[in-house]
Design a protein around this motif. Structure first.
Motif, short mmCIF file in Angstrom:
data_model
loop_
_atom_site.label_atom_id
_atom_site.label_comp_id
_atom_site.label_asym_id
_atom_site.label_seq_id
_atom_site.Cartn_x
_atom_site.Cartn_y
_atom_site.Cartn_z
N GLU A 321 0.87 -1.19 0.00
CA GLU A 321 0.00 0.00 0.00
C GLU A 321 0.91 1.23 0.00
N SER A 324 -1.81 6.66 0.42
CA SER A 324 -3.22 6.85 0.77
C SER A 324 -3.45 8.34 1.02
N LYS A 326 -6.44 11.13 1.88
CA LYS A 326 -7.80 11.25 2.38
C LYS A 326 -8.18 12.73 2.52
N THR A 342 -9.45 12.36 -2.57
CA THR A 342 -9.16 11.06 -1.96
C THR A 342 -8.66 10.11 -3.03
N ASP A 344 -5.87 6.40 -3.69
CA ASP A 344 -4.95 5.37 -3.19
C ASP A 344 -4.11 4.84 -4.34
#
Length: 644
Positions: A321, A324, A326, A342, A344
């Motif tokens: 990952e 990220s 947000k 937002t 990813d």
């Protein structure tokens, strides 16, 4: 319109081109190609009369107007944007301004006895030069180049450097000279403006000479290519793609000629070595020695084109990952650039950020590079992530100190041997004494290559690149494209080079007037799914900014896109398999029917054989009918998937 006669020029004992003879015709659009430092910009300056060639001459039609817009320009910051553009037609512009001044004086009761005469003279200039169309023309060109209508009456100083360059370009296009010369015109343009410029130049009434590293731009604009290489200038008819094909054949032919010559010499030399001391063959050996002596050995001129060797290694892959984001927002004063974003990113993804200038592409990259402290709490990089950031202004960081190229790079890796640093510099074409060159004297392309060398030595597992191809020549762009395709880490980049985006990106993040669109696939698939080019999509979005965006931004979730992409790929494979089966059945049916059409066939075959073949044909026809229906059903499903 322009004749180059026996033109020669060099720089620092290096010949750029020698004894070049060319005729450039009106209504043709010439693209000038060659490696960095080959003399492309120099050629434009020689034609414009800004520098004198070492030898030869340039003849231009006496009544032809000429204008060159290059990477160097200067404008008055206090002038209005619209006035700066209109000054492309200076005599008409001055007449309009004088007329406005006289009319203001008349209203104030200050007009003199020559009022009517002066006004009539100015009116004649304006009407004869279609001066009343000048402002609408300038407005249309400014808008096409991305300068908002609301800003046209503002002073030039409100614009950034890149947008000021657009105004200078607009001035050149308003001028509409008989000979228009452009040096890297796409460097400060976004995708929409590039497309507009392509269409404008494709319909230009006059001679265009341009230097560009954007192959697709030259494909759409150029009708001929002038290639500076092998110490000369060679003209190739057609666009850049046609040039690449013709040049490949030319190089292959040259290689064959040299090999044939070497083979002939080797054959004669072998005979001489074998028989020169034998009395019976001495005369023949001497004859061949004389033949070799008479042969003119053509030493091949080396190409100035050299490809740097980019390679980005990833010693530590880092977290799966990778990123990220947000609810990220970023504003400059009262202007919001990024709003509640937002997003990813997973390890190994290659994401291109596209959209018109001002949509927030560079701001987003800067935020990801942690250049804005207020944005850091909204951005989370995965464990073990190491960032490598190529900024648009990376050249200013290099020029900030007066070091040699070697000293600049070595300061970041002091534990490395000098030989290793020099080896890395050699890979990006700084060889020998080039490494001693001062960073303050580097060109844009050289600074980009040096900073890419720094990133190669840093070995990050995430690359953030903001317009990395802007100053690179075509050879360097090709090498960088290949290196990024092979890069095993994560890549997030901004570019206006459509070919570069298409080859490198596997995910497209579109920042538009109606929100953000996240698309899983390359640029070609993005265009295919939209059923029209992104350029038109952007125009439509810009034209309907007043319409409210959907609450979900019109986006599909990442997982849903992934599911649809997998389903689409399966359907395409099914379609390909069905088409092959259709082709197989059609060939078999054709073979049987060709035999039936041959009269001699029935003389050699009995009834049972003919009956068996007829039954096979009937069966194949039924299979074919079924396969065609299956084909149509798959195509329908693919169309539905795109429209969902």
């Amino acid at each position: 319109m322009i004749d180059l006669k026996h033109l020669s020029h060099g720089f620092l004992r290096k010949s750029l081109f020698h004894d070049a003879n060319l005729r450039l015709l009106s209504n043709e659009r010439y693209g000038v190609t060659g490696a960095n430092g080959s003399g492309k910009s120099t050629l434009l300056k020689i034609i414009a009369g800004e520098i004198e060639p070492d030898d030869g001459e340039v003849e231009i039609r006496a009544d032809a107007s000429l204008f060159r817009i290059g990477q160097d320009h200067s404008l008055n910051d206090d002038l209005l944007i619209i006035d700066t553009a209109m000054m492309g037609q200076r005599e008409v512009f001055d007449a309009i301004k004088q007329k406005e001044g006289i009319l203001r004086e008349q209203e104030a009761g200050k007009s003199d006895a020559n009022f009517s005469h002066n006004l009539a003279a100015l009116e004649e200039i304006i009407e004869s030069r279609e001066g009343y169309r000048l402002r609408p023309l300038a407005q249309a060109i400014l808008e096409g180049l991305g300068i908002k209508t609301a800003d046209h009456e503002e002073p030039l100083k409100i614009l950034s450097g890149g947008y000021k360059w657009r105004v200078f370009l607009a001035q050149a296009l308003v001028k509409r000279p008989d000979v228009l010369m452009l040096d890297e015109p796409t460097n400060h343009l976004d995708i929409v403006s590039i497309r507009w410029l392509e269409l404008f130049l494709a319909n230009y009434q006059g001679l265009v000479i341009l230097v560009s590293h954007d192959k697709r731009f030259m494909d759409h604009v150029c009708t001929q290519i002038l290639d500076i290489d092998f110490d000369t200038i060679t003209a190739y008819p057609g666009n850049y793609s046609a040039f690449e094909t013709a040049r490949s054949l030319f190089l292959l032919q040259k290689e064959k000629e040299i090999l044939a010559q070497e083979k002939e010499i080797a054959k004669k030399q072998a005979f001489i070595d074998r028989f020169r001391f034998k009395a019976s063959k001495a005369r023949q050996a001497q004859s061949r020695i004389k033949q070799i002596e008479r042969m003119v050995i053509v030493e091949p001129v080396k190409s100035s084109r050299i490809h740097p060797k980019f390679k980005f290694e990833v010693p530590e892959p880092g977290s799966k990952e990778v990123l990220s984001i947000k609810h990220l927002s970023k504003s400059y004063g009262e202007k919001t650039i990024i709003n509640d974003f937002t997003f990813d990113v997973k390890r190994g993804e290659k994401v291109a950020i596209i959209g018109p200038n001002g949509s927030g592409k560079s701001t987003l990259i800067k935020a990801l590079a942690m250049e804005f402290s207020e944005c850091e709490k909204f951005i989370k990089w995965g464990h073990g992530t190491t960032l490598g950031y190529f900024a648009q202004d990376c050249g200013s960081k290099i020029k900030a100190v007066d070091d040699s190229i070697l000293e600049w790079l070595w300061q970041f890796f002091p534990d490395q041997a000098q030989s290793h640093i020099q080896s890395m510099l050699g890979r990006v074409l700084f060889t020998g004494d080039d490494a001693k060159k001062s960073t303050k004297n580097l060109s844009g392309g050289e600074m980009s290559r040096l900073y890419l060398a720094y990133l190669m030595m840093k070995k990050p597992n995430v690359l953030l690149l903001d317009e990395p191809t802007n100053h690179l020549d075509i050879e360097a762009i090709e090498s960088l494209t290949l290196a990024l395709c092979e890069f095993s880490g994560t890549l997030i980049f901004v570019s206006h080079d459509r070919s570069f985006i298409d080859k490198v990106a596997l995910r497209i993040l579109e920042l538009g007037a109606q929100g953000i669109s996240d698309f899983l696939g390359n640029y070609s698939e993005f265009v295919e799914t939209k059923d029209r080019d992104y350029l038109d999509t952007v125009r439509e979005a810009l034209a309907s900014k007043h319409k409210p965006a959907r609450s979900d931004g019109g986006r599909l979730s990442y997982e849903e896109q992934k599911r649809r992409r997998a389903q689409g790929q399966k359907l395409k494979k099914d379609l390909e398999r069905t088409m092959l089966m259709v082709e197989d059945r059609e060939k078999k049916i054709q073979t049987i029917e060709e035999q039936f059409a041959d009269v001699a066939f029935f003389k050699t075959c009995d009834f049972d054989q003919v009956n068996q073949m007829e039954q096979e044909r009937s069966s194949l026809l039924k299979e074919l009918d079924s396969l065609i229906k299956e084909w149509e059903a798959i195509e329908q499903r693919i169309a539905e998937l795109i429209d969902e």
